[in-house]
Scaffold this active site. Structure first.
Site, mmCIF file in Angstrom:
data_model
loop_
_atom_site.group_PDB
_atom_site.id
_atom_site.type_symbol
_atom_site.label_atom_id
_atom_site.label_comp_id
_atom_site.label_asym_id
_atom_site.label_seq_id
_atom_site.Cartn_x
_atom_site.Cartn_y
_atom_site.Cartn_z
ATOM 1 N N PHE A 151 0.811 -1.227 0.000
ATOM 2 C CA PHE A 151 0.000 0.000 0.000
ATOM 3 C C PHE A 151 0.841 1.271 0.000
ATOM 4 C CE2 PHE A 151 -1.988 -3.250 2.789
ATOM 5 C CZ PHE A 151 -2.884 -3.742 1.855
ATOM 6 N N GLY B 161 0.227 -8.892 -3.215
ATOM 7 C CA GLY B 161 -1.071 -9.418 -2.807
ATOM 8 C C GLY B 161 -2.160 -9.140 -3.814
ATOM 9 N N THR B 162 -1.812 -8.469 -4.904
ATOM 10 C CA THR B 162 -2.804 -8.063 -5.900
ATOM 11 C C THR B 162 -3.155 -9.163 -6.895
ATOM 12 O OG1 THR B 162 -1.058 -7.237 -7.334
ATOM 13 C CG2 THR B 162 -2.010 -5.681 -5.775
ATOM 14 N N ILE C 223 -9.764 -5.489 -17.958
ATOM 15 C CA ILE C 223 -9.695 -6.260 -16.718
ATOM 16 C C ILE C 223 -9.059 -7.604 -17.052
ATOM 17 C CG2 ILE C 223 -11.007 -7.263 -14.829
ATOM 18 C CD1 ILE C 223 -10.947 -4.172 -14.904
ATOM 19 N N PRO D 75 -10.745 -11.101 -13.747
ATOM 20 C CA PRO D 75 -11.892 -10.598 -12.978
ATOM 21 C C PRO D 75 -11.881 -11.034 -11.519
ATOM 22 C CG PRO D 75 -12.617 -11.422 -15.107
ATOM 23 C CD PRO D 75 -11.170 -11.798 -14.982
ATOM 24 N N THR E 207 -9.310 -11.575 -9.296
ATOM 25 C CA THR E 207 -8.453 -10.758 -8.437
ATOM 26 C C THR E 207 -8.763 -9.273 -8.597
ATOM 27 O OG1 THR E 207 -6.739 -10.907 -10.149
ATOM 28 C CG2 THR E 207 -6.585 -12.431 -8.288
ATOM 29 N N GLU F 236 -5.582 1.416 -7.013
ATOM 30 C CA GLU F 236 -5.903 2.493 -6.077
ATOM 31 C C GLU F 236 -7.258 3.140 -6.306
ATOM 32 O OE1 GLU F 236 -1.875 4.604 -5.060
ATOM 33 O OE2 GLU F 236 -1.688 3.609 -6.985
#
Length: 715
Positions: free
Chosen positions: A245, A471-472, A594, A597, A599, A669
């Site tokens: 983050f 973690g994305t 995208i 979808p 994640t 974000e």
């Protein structure tokens, strides 16, 4: 419970991997514990470092009393400003001039509470912590200042303001409807679940670091500069990261692990405690923002003025660019914005999910809602009336702009047309109900990156890129992109990431990571296919092609590139206790292709949850007397818990960036942007009272209600 739905967007070929849901490649390893994080990887002869932080807010160190600590069991070394190796301080890194916080133990000055003053290294973590607690450090203290205010005498504007003062004031004076409001957001902290940890050792003449970071090549470059090393002699790996983050750039514990390993000639690991994160890894600055809007009676904007104030440390400037949010949102006749900084004796703020956009959207999107109320317009209709054709400041065209499509689809799904616009009229027992909306925006960028793709003799392909999966699900997304580029099944792709030896690449930040890495992979695949087309054969060790996207990125035409979104929230407010409960939330986004979808929904929902937490819970409080935090832990710093989260829905509309080889824009974000404003606007709709200060705590709800009743009685 969370529910997520969406439309698969874009430009993928029928039957391709991109755009279809795939579980994470590393998912099984993570849930079974097989995935090793930086604080868990075993090393022979590993020593452990425990950091000691200053307890005074300003002054200088007069003594570090090490004798008693060095006599304690297992203690190997106490590093401090009197005996630490010298570091290079005069260099320019990826984020500009060298960060003074990384110049650990180079002088006796203390600029804030929580400044690193010593590192105790011992055989075990327990011994290191016990010895660190026992270390006596003496100081000569000086007066400190930690009081943030827009009226602070040291406040200054950053650079030239955007727009003109005279033109904006004239337009405001000529406006039939004016909103002039002050909004505040508190200091906020990003506390990833995985602690910050780093291990350093010398191996065959190379400094090897296992770290938890957002960009291994970035950290390796910083370490090489700090220690005056040949860049080729530094290797940084960060295979698994449990959240970042913005917090996991190069931090002091990484430098100290390398320093201790150099002194002791053995591997050393340094892990930060939860309390230490409050002063060492950055945070979101508190803000004070004044927004002035002027409009005709029909809601057509004539003027927009956004002035934002943030804090920074006394030794390094960081700007929370809240005033920038509106620069492409609406199309007023006159526009002015400027960010201001108040330097204080506090740690330097840093990038935190949607820096600038998160607090900036709260202020501007609440002001837009107030303007809609004054004009007697639906908030969505007001936004539609002020859609710009080009960037307000830049004058550049948009690569694509589907904000209104997000509002249209979001309104349909949320049931917005059935909303009674009158505030304070819906009730369920003791609860007043209301709904609100807000717009979202985040820049879409790409940075030069390198990648390599190898055609293996067994028919598989290996992709090497210094990407970071924080973690994305980036590892999985890149595998899908490589599979489509190679026209093979995803099972034939092996992804290797987060190793600085793979070459420079964009960090996981600014919602630019996946887009930048994907571009490099696509170009590397193109180069590999050309080699094979020219008669190249795959030898037993494999055929490799490499790519560097520097030329392609610099050749991009100048446009305004952004992801957009529309946030919707329904709240219930108990006017007796002041409790605010979010009943449901919906986010609709226009965020490019995208890729995965499954994640992607997690990213959107995670951002929305953080926006809810920002609206109702998060607030770091600094004690003026000591300069430190009150409750510097996750008991004193409140975040949204599972019981606070309502049913959530995230979706998206078709929105492909045609200038990108995969059509990606970036989604990391955008989910938090506008979420707090939508909740604040819903609280107004429920109660008829505006809340311009975050978080919307029960005591503030009660106080605002009492003030409203008092004004009504006086009238």
């Amino acid at each position: 419970m969370t529910v997520a739905t969406g439309t698969v967007t874009g430009n993928r070929a029928a039957g391709g991997a991109v755009g279809t849901a795939h579980t994470r490649l590393e998912g099984r390893a993570k849930v079974t514990g097989a995935a090793r994080y930086a604080g868990e990887v075993p090393f022979a002869e590993l020593a452990h470092g425990q950091l000691v932080l200053s307890t005074v807010a300003r002054g200088r160190i007069t003594a570090v009393e090490t004798d008693a600590v060095l006599a304690m069991p297992g203690v190997l070394k106490v590093l401090h400003h009197g005996n630490a190796p010298r570091l290079q301080g005069d260099y320019v890194g990826g984020l500009g001039k060298a960060d003074p916080l990384l110049q650990v133990f180079q002088h006796e000055r203390v600029p804030h509470v929580g400044w690193p003053v010593a590192l105790v290294v011992a055989e075990t973590p327990e011994q290191a912590r016990e010895a660190a607690d026992a270390l006596v450090v003496r100081y000569a203290t000086e007066p400190h200042d930690v009081a943030f205010s827009e009226a602070h005498p040291a406040a200054y504007g950053t650079g030239a303001e955007t727009g003109g003062t005279a033109e904006t004031e004239k337009a405001l004076d000529a406006s039939e409807v004016v909103v002039d409001a002050r909004y505040t957001t508190p200091e906020e902290h990003h506390h990833p679940m995985e602690p910050h940890a780093a291990m350093a050792r010398w191996d065959g003449g190379r400094l090897e670091v296992v770290d938890s970071n957002q960009g291994s090549a970035f950290v390796a470059d910083e370490l090489a500069k700090l220690f005056s090393l040949d860049p080729a002699s530094v290797r940084v790996r960060s295979e698994h990261v449990g959240g970042a983050f913005g917090a996991k750039a190069t931090r002091p514990h990484v430098v100290l692990a390398a320093m201790a390993a150099t002194v002791l000639h053995r591997p050393v690991r340094v892990v930060l405690t939860r309390r230490q994160l409050f002063s060492l890894v950055g945070y979101r600055s508190p803000t004070v923002q004044r927004v002035r809007l002027g409009a005709d009676a029909d809601g057509r904007l004539r003027a927009l003025d956004h002035q934002a104030y943030c804090t920074s440390s006394s030794f390094r400037e960081f700007i929370e660019r809240s005033a920038d949010f509106g620069r492409v949102m609406y199309g007023p006749d006159a526009y002015r914005s400027q960010n201001h900084v108040v330097p204080l004796d506090v740690p330097t703020p840093s990038f935190m999910r949607a820096p600038g956009e998160a607090p900036g959207s709260f202020a501007l999107e609440c002001a837009i809602d107030e303007l809609a109320e004054k004009c007697g317009l639906d908030p969505i209709a007001l936004r539609s009336r002020n859609e710009p054709e080009v960037g307000v400041v830049s004058g550049l065209p948009f690569s694509s702009r589907n904000l209104l499509a997000c509002f249209e689809e979001g309104a349909r799904r949320f049931g917005w047309p059935e909303r009674d616009p009158r505030p304070g009229v819906r009730r369920e027992g003791r609860w007043l109900l209301g709904s609100g909306t807000a717009a979202a925006r985040f820049p879409s960028g790409a940075a030069p990156s390198t990648a390599a793709v190898t055609a293996e003799a067994d028919g598989t392909f290996t992709v090497r890129i210094t990407a970071a999966d924080v973690g994305t699900g980036a590892r999985t997304a890149l595998a899908l992109i490589a599979a489509d580029a190679l026209e093979v099944a995803p099972e034939r792709i092996r992804i290797r990431i987060a190793d600085s030896d793979f070459g420079p690449a964009m960090v996981a930040g600014g919602s630019m990571g996946t887009r930048s890495w994907a571009w490099a992979i696509v170009e590397a695949v193109r180069a590999l296919r050309e080699k094979l087309a020219l008669g190249g054969t795959v030898p037993p060790q494999g055929l490799t092609a490499r790519a560097d996207t520097g030329a392609s990125i610099s050749a991009l035409s100048k446009k305004e590139r952004h992801s957009f979104g529309a946030q919707f929230a329904e709240v219930a407010v108990d006017v007796t206790t002041g409790e605010v409960r979010v009943r449901r939330m919906l986010g609709m986004f226009a965020a490019g292709q995208i890729v995965n979808p499954l994640t992607a929904r997690s990213q959107f929902l995670g951002g929305m949850i953080w926006g809810l937490s920002m609206a109702l819970h998060e607030e770091a409080v600094r004690d003026g007397a000591t300069g430190g935090h009150v409750g510097a832990d996750l008991a004193g710093y409140h975040i949204a818990a599972h019981a606070d989260i309502p049913p959530l829905e995230a979706g998206w509309v078709d929105d492909v960036d045609e200038d990108d080889p995969v059509g990606i824009k970036g989604i990391g974000e955008i989910g938090i942007v506008g979420a707090a404003a939508a909740i604040a606007n819903a609280v107004w709709h429920a109660t008829g009272v505006r809340h311009r200060d975050l978080p919307i705590r029960p005591d503030r709800v009660l106080a605002a209600g009492a003030a409203e009743r008092s004004e009504g009685a006086g009238a």
